[in-house]
Design an enzyme around this catalytic site. Structure first.
Site, PDB file in Angstrom:
ATOM      1  N   HIS A 194      -6.236  -7.181  -0.366  1.00 52.26           N
ATOM      2  CA  HIS A 194      -6.427  -5.769  -0.717  1.00 52.26           C
ATOM      3  C   HIS A 194      -5.642  -5.402  -1.970  1.00 52.26           C
ATOM      4  O   HIS A 194      -4.568  -5.952  -2.221  1.00 52.26           O
ATOM      5  CB  HIS A 194      -5.962  -4.874   0.441  1.00 52.26           C
ATOM      6  CG  HIS A 194      -6.605  -5.183   1.749  1.00 52.26           C
ATOM      7  ND1 HIS A 194      -6.036  -6.052   2.672  1.00 52.26           N
ATOM      8  CD2 HIS A 194      -7.776  -4.761   2.290  1.00 52.26           C
ATOM      9  CE1 HIS A 194      -6.832  -6.131   3.731  1.00 52.26           C
ATOM     10  NE2 HIS A 194      -7.892  -5.364   3.529  1.00 52.26           N
ATOM     11  N   ASP A 240      -4.576 -12.732   3.712  1.00 52.77           N
ATOM     12  CA  ASP A 240      -5.845 -12.241   4.269  1.00 52.77           C
ATOM     13  C   ASP A 240      -7.031 -12.635   3.385  1.00 52.77           C
ATOM     14  O   ASP A 240      -8.163 -12.235   3.634  1.00 52.77           O
ATOM     15  CB  ASP A 240      -5.813 -10.723   4.542  1.00 52.77           C
ATOM     16  CG  ASP A 240      -5.010  -9.929   3.535  1.00 52.77           C
ATOM     17  OD1 ASP A 240      -4.607 -10.485   2.496  1.00 52.77           O
ATOM     18  OD2 ASP A 240      -4.785  -8.720   3.793  1.00 52.77           O
ATOM     19  N   ASP A 259      -2.569 -10.503  -2.248  1.00 58.24           N
ATOM     20  CA  ASP A 259      -3.144 -10.029  -0.990  1.00 58.24           C
ATOM     21  C   ASP A 259      -4.644  -9.741  -1.214  1.00 58.24           C
ATOM     22  O   ASP A 259      -5.071  -9.464  -2.330  1.00 58.24           O
ATOM     23  CB  ASP A 259      -2.411  -8.752  -0.559  1.00 58.24           C
ATOM     24  CG  ASP A 259      -2.804  -8.278   0.835  1.00 58.24           C
ATOM     25  OD1 ASP A 259      -2.092  -8.617   1.800  1.00 58.24           O
ATOM     26  OD2 ASP A 259      -3.825  -7.561   0.966  1.00 58.24           O
ATOM     27  N   HIS A 302       0.819  -1.228   0.000  1.00 54.90           N
ATOM     28  CA  HIS A 302       0.000   0.000   0.000  1.00 54.90           C
ATOM     29  C   HIS A 302       0.847   1.271   0.000  1.00 54.90           C
ATOM     30  O   HIS A 302       0.313   2.362  -0.185  1.00 54.90           O
ATOM     31  CB  HIS A 302      -0.939   0.025   1.209  1.00 54.90           C
ATOM     32  CG  HIS A 302      -1.958  -1.062   1.197  1.00 54.90           C
ATOM     33  ND1 HIS A 302      -2.820  -1.266   0.145  1.00 54.90           N
ATOM     34  CD2 HIS A 302      -2.254  -2.038   2.104  1.00 54.90           C
ATOM     35  CE1 HIS A 302      -3.604  -2.305   0.390  1.00 54.90           C
ATOM     36  NE2 HIS A 302      -3.267  -2.800   1.577  1.00 54.90           N
TER      37      HIS A 302
HETATM   38  N1  Q9C Z   1     -10.603  -2.810  10.300  1.00 60.04           N
HETATM   39  C1  Q9C Z   1      -2.559  -5.188   4.296  1.00 60.04           C
HETATM   40  O1  Q9C Z   1      -3.170  -6.235   4.275  1.00 60.04           O
HETATM   41  N2  Q9C Z   1      -7.959  -1.061   7.060  1.00 60.04           N
HETATM   42  N3  Q9C Z   1      -3.133  -4.034   4.684  1.00 60.04           N
HETATM   43  C2  Q9C Z   1      -8.971  -2.044   7.118  1.00 60.04           C
HETATM   44  C3  Q9C Z   1     -10.375  -3.002   8.891  1.00 60.04           C
HETATM   45  C4  Q9C Z   1      -6.820  -1.189   6.208  1.00 60.04           C
HETATM   46  C5  Q9C Z   1      -4.520  -3.975   5.074  1.00 60.04           C
HETATM   47  C6  Q9C Z   1      -9.962  -1.733   8.213  1.00 60.04           C
HETATM   48  C7  Q9C Z   1      -6.436  -2.553   5.710  1.00 60.04           C
HETATM   49  C8  Q9C Z   1      -5.040  -2.588   5.202  1.00 60.04           C
HETATM   50  C9  Q9C Z   1      -1.122  -5.154   3.932  1.00 60.04           C
HETATM   51 ZN    ZN Z   2      -4.219  -7.070   2.767  1.00 58.48          ZN
END
Ligand code: Q9C
Ligand code: ZN
Length: 352
Positions: free
Chosen positions: A201, A289, A199, A165
């Site tokens: 995301h 994830d 991933d 990110h």
């Molecule tokens: N409570 C990676 O997997 N916020 N980043 C989500 C959920 C951000 C995840 C809110 C998620 C970023 C590297």
């Molecule tokens: Zn992620």
């Protein structure tokens, strides 16, 4: 350093990566316990070292700033160092004023201006963040160095904090330095590089860094950004720009996506694009994830799906650097990582 045999998958990890400990994140107006914990990589480390036939873990060398500066803006790197110098040991900094930079100037020696460099309220800075992020990047870089030299067909950076990110100028999504981008940048002079991001995301940072680059193909499977972080990118229409037009492939998938559906998209969309590009190197942004039990993801992959996924990517027969990204169900994280790497290893062996 022990000589590599065909049985070894080199793994890079440094204990200083554990010192970054974000206490919480803001989500839906609530303060929740931060999912990106040091225990994640401790769990992976334990699992890999128990499987003594396949993996060799070692520490990377420290990565020179000049290498990081090829991927990230000097102001961003200065801000991290300001935080390392000015924050107290137990302090975490969450900006509450953000702005879109659009050419506006921000002063990286002023922590009050952190919001100019930051994407969200889930990614705090602490005094230890910079060091941990540099060691994390070093893991990806060393894995890439081995593969780039031809000393190994497969290597794994046990990176944490994650990276995909983080863009050239901003951090967010628990990421500070883009480990996969650093690895790809280091390989690029030796040949075309494909990055596959699995991933949950969308890897907005990686996409942005290589968006105009025709020598680096970015392929990402992820949850529909209409519903999930990072919201503002990851749409199928984003296909690259300028000379990079056609070298960015986003494959958004619906909530609830299971292994069958996922592997079908890999088979019918991702692999054909990768084969057509015929890269000299493959970098995998490996997040877990997408796992059925993940606390922040919403897909339904199972452990066996990661082995299958690894095998199919391994069949490409391209020297591969795997970089750890997300994955927050700590209990099964090591199992899933091991399954994926075993699949890659097996798949790669059946090629040449
Ligand atoms: N409570 C990676 O997997 N916020 N980043 C989500 C959920 C951000 C995840 C809110 C998620 C970023 C590297
Ligand atoms: Zn992620």
């Amino acid at each position: 350093m022990p000589r590599l045999t065909s049985k070894d998958i080199p793994v890079f990890f440094h204990s200083r990566q554990l010192d970054h400990r974000p206490p919480y994140e803001w989500a839906g107006g609530e303060r929740i316990r931060h999912p990106e914990t040091p225990s994640r990589i401790e769990a992976i480390f334990r699992c890999l070292t128990n499987e003594d036939t396949l993996f060799t873990v070692r520490a990377p060398e420290r990565l020179p700033l000049s290498w990081i500066a090829r991927t990230h803006a000097p102001e961003l790197l200065e801000l991290y160092q300001t935080a390392a110098r000015d924050l107290k040991a137990d302090e975490s900094l969450y900006p509450f004023v953000f702005h879109r930079r659009r050419g506006a100037r921000a002063d990286p020696s002023q922590l009050n201006q952190t919001g100019a460099f930051c994407l969200d309220s889930g990614t705090p800075l602490s005094a230890s963040t910079w060091d941990a992020a540099v060691w994390s990047a070093a893991c990806a870089f060393e894995a890439a160095r081995l593969v780039g030299r031809g000393d190994s067909r497969l290597a794994y950076g046990l990176c944490r904090p994650p990276g995909h990110h983080a863009s050239r100028e901003q951090f967010g999504g628990y990421c500070y330095l883009n480990n996969a981008a650093l690895a790809a940048k280091s390989l690029r002079p030796k040949g075309k590089v494909a990055i596959v991001d699995i991933d949950f995301h969308h890897g907005n940072g990686t996409q942005e860094i290589f968006y105009r680059d025709s020598k680096v193909l970015f392929v990402s499977l992820h949850a529909d950004p209409k519903e999930f972080y990072p919201y503002f990118s990851g749409y199928a229409a984003e296909s690259g720009a300028g000379p990079g037009q056609g070298f960015n492939l986003n494959l958004p998938l619906p909530r609830g996506c299971d292994g069958r559906e996922y592997l079908h998209v890999i088979e019918t969309k991702a692999l054909p694009a990768l084969r057509a590009f015929s890269p000299a190197f493959l970098v995998v942004s490996a997040g877990f994830d997408t796992y059925k039990a993940d606390p922040i993801g919403a897909f339904r992959l199972e452990t066996a799906d990661y082995e299958e996924l690894g095998e199919r990517l391994g069949h490409l027969g391209v020297p591969t650097v795997v970089v750890q990204e997300g994955g927050y169900y700590v209990q099964h994280l090591g199992l899933n990582v091991t399954a994926f790497l075993r699949g890659l290893y097996k798949g790669g062996r059946n090629v040449s």
